[in-house]
Design an enzyme around this catalytic site. Structure first.
Site, PDB file in Angstrom:
ATOM      1  N   TYR A 143      -6.940 -10.119 -10.466  1.00  0.00           N
ATOM      2  CA  TYR A 143      -6.664 -10.375 -11.886  1.00  0.00           C
ATOM      3  C   TYR A 143      -5.245  -9.984 -12.275  1.00  0.00           C
ATOM      4  O   TYR A 143      -4.699 -10.497 -13.241  1.00  0.00           O
ATOM      5  CB  TYR A 143      -7.633  -9.606 -12.794  1.00  0.00           C
ATOM      6  CG  TYR A 143      -9.070 -10.075 -12.709  1.00  0.00           C
ATOM      7  CD1 TYR A 143      -9.422 -11.172 -11.946  1.00  0.00           C
ATOM      8  CD2 TYR A 143     -10.066  -9.415 -13.401  1.00  0.00           C
ATOM      9  CE1 TYR A 143     -10.733 -11.600 -11.856  1.00  0.00           C
ATOM     10  CE2 TYR A 143     -11.388  -9.840 -13.317  1.00  0.00           C
ATOM     11  CZ  TYR A 143     -11.714 -10.916 -12.538  1.00  0.00           C
ATOM     12  OH  TYR A 143     -13.006 -11.335 -12.461  1.00  0.00           O
ATOM     13  N   LYS A 192     -15.551  -6.767   0.739  1.00  0.00           N
ATOM     14  CA  LYS A 192     -15.739  -7.930   1.619  1.00  0.00           C
ATOM     15  C   LYS A 192     -14.837  -7.696   2.833  1.00  0.00           C
ATOM     16  O   LYS A 192     -13.957  -8.503   3.173  1.00  0.00           O
ATOM     17  CB  LYS A 192     -15.366  -9.201   0.823  1.00  0.00           C
ATOM     18  CG  LYS A 192     -15.693 -10.500   1.494  1.00  0.00           C
ATOM     19  CD  LYS A 192     -17.173 -10.813   1.551  1.00  0.00           C
ATOM     20  CE  LYS A 192     -17.425 -12.089   2.317  1.00  0.00           C
ATOM     21  NZ  LYS A 192     -18.832 -12.271   2.710  1.00  0.00           N
ATOM     22  N   ASP A 224     -21.664  -9.988  -0.903  1.00  0.00           N
ATOM     23  CA  ASP A 224     -22.740 -10.995  -0.913  1.00  0.00           C
ATOM     24  C   ASP A 224     -24.102 -10.327  -0.740  1.00  0.00           C
ATOM     25  O   ASP A 224     -25.086 -10.656  -1.416  1.00  0.00           O
ATOM     26  CB  ASP A 224     -22.498 -12.085   0.147  1.00  0.00           C
ATOM     27  CG  ASP A 224     -21.958 -11.532   1.458  1.00  0.00           C
ATOM     28  OD1 ASP A 224     -21.542 -10.357   1.506  1.00  0.00           O
ATOM     29  OD2 ASP A 224     -21.951 -12.277   2.456  1.00  0.00           O
TER      30      ASP A 224
END
Ligand code: NAD
Length: 362
Positions: A143, A192, A224
């Protein structure tokens, strides 16, 4: 104990009515322990645009900085929707978080026994108990990296640069471990790391920080899998710490487990004890001024303030218990139960304040 100073930003829509109830409950709790409490009111969002021509006046920042904690309602509304983006009420929200150096967003996801049927999860899944604190890093990640568009092989292509430094990860990790010490001493760090270099820095740093907290158990989980585990077996989580992007998604997923937006509190913290406390819902212009707003998310945010900024966990516990009792007695319209009376915003605030007083004076 020295007097406590709280800066109150009522904001727009239902903001003033829900904040009024949280102030009432804070007063009841502090009165019961003879703790002096001062409230300073300042402008934010649409209310500030109307008076000062900007969503975040300098005076508001100064008043917040001079306080022990900040209580916020919500900002925004149709009246200001056509303004240029730098002048929109939401800019005030992002601006105040950054002006106060707040980089950790805390969102508890719990299920009150009386509201189990509002959860979209099956009863056998939530029976084990759900009490999760999602800690999301707020100031880094994709971001805040460089955003760009380029022509590549004849196609317009978008780029968003993802980055995390060991400094940014280290401080949020410390936050998470400290918070876990006040809870069930378990931290799940979500990343991740099988794909992203940013996540490998994240994982190594969290592991390094964990060595200073041998009393807190740490496990790592890929994002995930975490998204799946939150709905499969939410009872396994205590504190879940993650970056800005994954936290944005997982904190919304976790909060939906509780099933009702009017119940969800949040806190934003930085390095010191100053924090900003607000419900996660918006200014609900559709019900503003009608006495229909549920004040419990704001009241629970005030409980977080007592726990995390003011170090008064006994008062925070009393407020949470009072909210639990209130749900057995009556409901606001958004969480109505055919077997219970419907309370207005003011009636619900009054009930919780009275219960807090009763619990603390026992
Ligand atoms: P919202 O959260 O304000 O409302 C969504 C729905 O939930 C509405 O039907 C509303 O009536 C209901 N609701 C929300 N809070 C409730 C409460 N305490 N009690 C009972 N019902 C409640 O979201 P929205 O409608 O998408 O946005 C309205 C305005 O709020 C917009 O201007 C938006 O930009 C702003 N907003 C502000 C914040 C914030 O200040 N943190 C967050 C989200 C949206």
């Amino acid at each position: 104990m020295r007097p406590i100073k709280i800066c109150v930003l009522e904001g727009d829509g239902i903001g003033p009515e829900i904040v009024r109830q949280a102030v009432r409950v804070l007063k009841a709790a502090c009165d019961a322990r003879q703790i002096a409490l001062y409230f300073n009111y300042a402008l934010l969002g649409g209310a500030a645009i109307d008076v000062a021509g900007t969503p975040l006046p300098d005076a508001t920042v100064a008043q917040c900085k001079a306080s022990d904690a900040v209580l916020l309602g919500a900002v925004g509304g149709e009246k200001w929707d056509s303004l240029p983006s730098a002048l929109r009420p939401e800019k005030g929200l992002l601006g105040i978080r950054s002006a106060l150096g707040l980089y950790a967003n805390l969102r508890p996801a719990t299920i009150f026994p009386a509201l189990q049927s509002a959860s979209p999860l099956k009863e056998e899944i939530i029976r084990a108990g759900v009490d999760i604190l999602v800690v999301r890093e707020l100031t880094g990640d994709v971001y805040f990296g460089e955003h760009a568009r380029k022509q590549e092989n004849g196609y317009e292509t978008g780029y968003d640069h993802m980055q995390y430094s060991t400094f940014e990860v280290g401080r949020i990790a410390r936050n998470a471990f400290e918070l876990a010490r006040k809870r069930n001493r378990r931290v799940t760090s979500v990343d991740k790391a099988n794909v992203l270099e940013t996540s490998r820095v994240w994982r190594e740093t969290v592991t390094r920080v964990s060595q200073d907290y041998p009393d807190v158990a740490l496990n790592h989980m890929y994002v995930d899998n975490a998204a799946m585990q939150l709905v499969r077996n939410p009872a396994q989580f205590d504190v879940l710490v993650t970056g800005n992007l994954f936290g944005d998604i997982l904190s919304d997923e976790a909060s939906m487990i509780s099933g009702s937006i009017g119940m969800l509190a949040s806190a934003s913290l930085g390095d010191g004890t100053l924090g900003l406390y607000e419900p996660i819902h918006g200014s609900a212009p559709d019900i503003a001024g009608k006495g229909l707003a549920n004040p419990l998310a704001t009241i629970l945010s005030a409980a977080m303030m007592l726990r995390y900024s003011l170090d008064l966990p006994e008062l925070a516990d009393a407020i949470e218990k009072a909210v639990e009792s209130a749900l057995d007695v009556a409901r606001t319209a958004d969480i109505r139960d055919p077997a219970l009376p419907v309370y207005s915003t003011d009636e619900m605030g009054g009930f919780v304040a009275g219960k807090v007083k009763e619990l603390l004076e026992k």
